[in-house]
Design a protein around this motif. Structure first.
Motif: not given
Length: 113
Positions: A60-62, A80-84, A100-102, A105-108
């Motif tokens: 896994e990449s962490v 979580r959307h497309r696994g990018a 997410c570049p795909y 989707w934005t994560y804090g």
């Protein structure tokens, strides 16, 4: 003479397949890297909010980042959307969030969507 009586230079090691067999490698990944906590960094490596580092832990990449409240957060480096992969760089700094570049989707900084 038992194995305990042999000098260290003569004690045999594991058979060669233990070092090259994909099934044994997968089992090691599961039992070692995926079954317990694993230290990847020091808090001092992420001095201010927005700084991040990515690490490969087993399969896994962490993504590890310092959040706005000053705490250190670690989460899987995937959307979580497309696994990018969220971050492709080994380290860096973001101002507000990871995107997410795909599909953007934005994560804090704490990993929350």
């Amino acid at each position: 003479m038992t194995m305990m009586d042999l000098p260290p230079s003569l004690i045999s090691t594991l058979p060669g397949e233990y070092y090259t067999d994909p099934a044994i490698f997968a089992e090691e990944q599961e039992r070692v890297f995926e079954a317990m906590w694993f230290c990847v960094a020091r808090a001092s490596e992420l001095a201010k909010p927005g700084q991040f580092r990515t690490y490969q832990v087993g399969r896994e990449s962490v993504l590890v980042s310092r959040s706005r409240d000053g705490s250190i957060k670690a989460f899987l480096n995937i959307c979580r959307h497309r696994g990018a992969r969220l971050c492709t760089e080994e380290s860096g700094e973001v101002k507000r969030a990871f995107q997410c570049p795909y599909h953007a989707w934005t994560y804090g900084l704490d990993g929350k969507l």
